[in-house]
Design a protein around this motif. Structure first.
Motif, PDB file in Angstrom:
ATOM      1  N   ARG A   1     104.374 -11.270 -59.831  1.00 27.42           N
ATOM      2  CA  ARG A   1     104.150 -10.529 -61.038  1.00 27.42           C
ATOM      3  C   ARG A   1     103.433 -11.627 -62.101  1.00 27.42           C
TER       4      ARG A   1
ATOM      5  N   ILE B   1     120.936  -3.942 -61.357  1.00 29.81           N
ATOM      6  CA  ILE B   1     120.600  -4.833 -60.099  1.00 29.81           C
ATOM      7  C   ILE B   1     121.004  -6.185 -60.437  1.00 29.81           C
ATOM      8  N   SER B   2     120.484  -6.578 -61.782  1.00 29.24           N
ATOM      9  CA  SER B   2     120.887  -7.891 -62.307  1.00 29.24           C
ATOM     10  C   SER B   2     122.238  -8.231 -62.521  1.00 29.24           C
TER      11      SER B   2
ATOM     12  N   SER C   1     118.275 -12.589 -63.116  1.00 30.77           N
ATOM     13  CA  SER C   1     118.214 -11.349 -63.728  1.00 30.77           C
ATOM     14  C   SER C   1     116.738 -10.844 -64.185  1.00 30.77           C
TER      15      SER C   1
ATOM     16  N   THR D   1     116.710 -22.741 -65.337  1.00 35.06           N
ATOM     17  CA  THR D   1     116.523 -21.911 -66.600  1.00 35.06           C
ATOM     18  C   THR D   1     117.739 -21.766 -67.412  1.00 35.06           C
TER      19      THR D   1
ATOM     20  N   THR E   1     114.611 -19.557 -59.136  1.00 35.28           N
ATOM     21  CA  THR E   1     113.638 -18.883 -58.550  1.00 35.28           C
ATOM     22  C   THR E   1     112.156 -19.667 -58.629  1.00 35.28           C
TER      23      THR E   1
ATOM     24  N   ARG F   1     108.404 -19.747 -58.037  1.00 30.86           N
ATOM     25  CA  ARG F   1     107.122 -18.896 -58.098  1.00 30.86           C
ATOM     26  C   ARG F   1     105.921 -19.603 -57.716  1.00 30.86           C
TER      27      ARG F   1
ATOM     28  N   VAL G   1     110.763 -10.375 -56.253  1.00 37.14           N
ATOM     29  CA  VAL G   1     109.573  -9.595 -56.751  1.00 37.14           C
ATOM     30  C   VAL G   1     109.697  -8.175 -57.004  1.00 37.14           C
TER      31      VAL G   1
ATOM     32  N   PHE H   1     102.720 -13.842 -65.039  1.00 38.61           N
ATOM     33  CA  PHE H   1     103.242 -14.222 -66.246  1.00 38.61           C
ATOM     34  C   PHE H   1     102.469 -15.080 -66.985  1.00 38.61           C
TER      35      PHE H   1
ATOM     36  N   CYS I   1     112.031 -15.966 -54.096  1.00 32.08           N
ATOM     37  CA  CYS I   1     111.758 -15.351 -55.477  1.00 32.08           C
ATOM     38  C   CYS I   1     111.856 -13.930 -55.520  1.00 32.08           C
TER      39      CYS I   1
HETATM   40  C1  LIG Z   1     116.362  -7.380 -60.921  1.00 31.98           C
HETATM   41  C2  LIG Z   1     115.356  -8.746 -60.935  1.00 31.98           C
HETATM   42  C3  LIG Z   1     113.993  -8.560 -61.083  1.00 31.98           C
HETATM   43  C4  LIG Z   1     113.228  -9.858 -60.697  1.00 31.98           C
HETATM   44  N1  LIG Z   1     111.694  -9.640 -60.860  1.00 31.98           N
HETATM   45  C5  LIG Z   1     110.879 -10.749 -60.687  1.00 31.98           C
HETATM   46  C6  LIG Z   1     109.554 -10.719 -60.480  1.00 31.98           C
HETATM   47  O1  LIG Z   1     108.887  -9.459 -60.296  1.00 31.98           O
HETATM   48  N2  LIG Z   1     108.990 -11.727 -60.586  1.00 31.98           N
HETATM   49  C7  LIG Z   1     109.404 -13.148 -60.545  1.00 31.98           C
HETATM   50  O2  LIG Z   1     108.815 -14.057 -60.553  1.00 31.98           O
HETATM   51  N3  LIG Z   1     110.686 -13.110 -60.809  1.00 31.98           N
HETATM   52  C8  LIG Z   1     111.697 -11.962 -60.731  1.00 31.98           C
HETATM   53  N4  LIG Z   1     113.045 -12.351 -61.054  1.00 31.98           N
HETATM   54  C9  LIG Z   1     113.376 -13.613 -61.167  1.00 31.98           C
HETATM   55  C10 LIG Z   1     113.810 -13.692 -62.477  1.00 31.98           C
HETATM   56  O3  LIG Z   1     113.026 -14.019 -63.349  1.00 31.98           O
HETATM   57  C11 LIG Z   1     114.978 -15.106 -62.645  1.00 31.98           C
HETATM   58  O4  LIG Z   1     116.077 -14.607 -62.075  1.00 31.98           O
HETATM   59  C12 LIG Z   1     115.056 -15.518 -63.988  1.00 31.98           C
HETATM   60  O5  LIG Z   1     113.961 -15.716 -64.833  1.00 31.98           O
HETATM   61  C13 LIG Z   1     115.977 -16.510 -64.083  1.00 31.98           C
HETATM   62  O6  LIG Z   1     115.761 -17.755 -63.331  1.00 31.98           O
HETATM   63  P1  LIG Z   1     116.386 -18.352 -62.013  1.00 31.98           P
HETATM   64  O7  LIG Z   1     116.504 -17.203 -61.182  1.00 31.98           O
HETATM   65  O8  LIG Z   1     115.516 -19.451 -61.486  1.00 31.98           O
HETATM   66  O9  LIG Z   1     117.785 -18.745 -62.446  1.00 31.98           O
HETATM   67  C14 LIG Z   1     113.843 -11.057 -60.831  1.00 31.98           C
HETATM   68  C15 LIG Z   1     115.142 -11.297 -60.726  1.00 31.98           C
HETATM   69  C16 LIG Z   1     116.080 -10.020 -60.675  1.00 31.98           C
HETATM   70  C17 LIG Z   1     117.318  -9.895 -60.543  1.00 31.98           C
END
Ligand SMILES: Cc1cc2nc3c(=O)[nH]c(=O)nc-3n(C[C@H](O)[C@H](O)[C@H](O)COP(=O)(O)O)c2cc1C
Length: 340
Positions: free
Chosen positions: A219, A64-65, A27, A318, A127, A129, A277, A221, A275
């Protein structure tokens, strides 16, 4: 259905374990903007208290999430021999209601190998990065991803190496613009590594200061602790996928989340790191640029980096909010109690 026939619902343990797995979905900033209500069917709502207004003013990424969680849920139930019947955006006065999930009476078929593998991938997906190597057997994987997303209303395209310079340049400009946006920065910090709460993007999932800039399409952070094994920045060779839809409705957003989940799980199953983005989809100008890079003319929803991981080993997962915060049992209306 016969009016005297009771709706079919799985037992409490089955529902709880499927919803817990669904909540492992990705999400935006790990905001986990979902709420589940179990009554005669299971219902999925978005949670506007978890909207990120400076990043996602219209709630597109919130939906979307939730779509990603819905796809996770479908796999989780199917692996348990329950076939969910999903209604998207049912008619309701509650705008947050995204889906009603009913069930087909068992016995349903034994889960196929594919269903079992997708459900198993839920716990392993993260995810990633850090920089990624080019994915091996990519043509084969891409064919599978196109097959999985076909017929969902969501277009999947490999933007290819030719797009990398334009994407990386736009990403750098976007990052620069956002340095000057205090509201965006405050929101990003709020969702980064507070550690106290089971949400947000924790330190171990954010690249360290020295590695922060080795992935140009990302992105930015606040720096964290994630690092490649020798700590040296390496070049990102990830494939870059784009998910887009022909229009930009709430249904398109929900479907995009479902497709995003399906793609991430299939890649995880193949041992690939991923990942999502989305910063380039958050401004009209960069969204138009993505549209121009694409061979179609759909509305860009999510970019996904896919590649071979850094060999750091699986980062720890996470955190997620406890089930008691996100799943509630519906209380029957007083008039319906007598019939129980
Ligand atoms: C709609 C959406 C947008 C996201 N955008 C980014 C992003 O721009 N950059 C990034 O590093 N992760 C992005 N993520 C990943 C989330 O940060 C990540 O899913 C969340 O921190 C939980 O971690 P996990 O995926 O490892 O379980 C996005 C996820 C979703 C569903």
């Amino acid at each position: 259905m016969n009016t005297r026939e009771l709706p079919v619902v799985p037992d409490r343990r089955t529902v709880e374990s499927a919803v817990a797995l669904a909540c492992r979905a990705p999400s935006l900033h790990n905001s986990q903007p979902w709420r589940w209500v179990m009554g005669t069917s299971l219902r999925l709502y978005s949670d506007p208290d978890r909207l990120l207004p400076a990043t996602d003013a219209f709630g597109r990424q919130m939906v979307i999430s939730c779509g990603a969680a819905l796809n996770h849920l479908e796999h989780a139930f199917a692996a348990n021999r329950w076939r969910p019947v999903i209604e998207r955006l049912p008619r309701s006065s509650d705008r947050q209601l995204l889906s009603t999930i009913g069930f087909v009476a068992p016995p349903t078929p034994t889960p196929t190998d594919f269903v079992a593998r997708m459900a198993a991938a839920i716990e392993r997906r993260r995810t990633e990065r850090l920089p990624l190597d080019a994915p091996s057997a990519w043509r084969d994987t891409l064919e599978e991803l196109v097959r999985i997303t076909a017929g969902t209303g969501v277009e999947l395209e490999d933007l290819g190496e030719r797009s990398r310079p334009a994407l990386e340049g736009a990403s750098r400009r976007m990052t620069g613009l956002r340095h000057d946006n205090p509201t965006y920065q405050a929101e990003l910090r709020w969702w980064s590594g507070r550690g106290l709460f089971p949400d947000g993007v924790p330190e171990q999932a954010r690249p360290s200061d020295s590695q922060q800039h080795s992935v140009h399409l990302s992105r930015e952070f606040p720096p964290g602790r994630a690092s490649t094994p020798d700590g040296s920045p390496s070049e990102d060779r990830a494939a870059i996928l784009l998910l887009s839809t022909s229009t930009d409705s709430r249904l398109d957003w929900l479907r995009s989340g479902e497709a995003l989940s399906a793609v991430l799980l299939a890649c995880t199953d193949r041992g690939l790191a991923t990942c999502p983005v989305t910063h380039l989809t958050e401004r009209a100008a960069t969204r138009t640029m993505l549209r121009e890079l694409s061979s179609g003319d759909g509305m860009p929803q999510v970019l996904i980096r896919v590649g071979a991981g850094t060999g750091v080993g699986e980062p720890s997962p996470t955190p997620r909010r406890p089930l008691s915060e996100v799943l509630v049992r519906e209380r029957p209306a007083p008039g319906n109690l007598s019939g129980e």
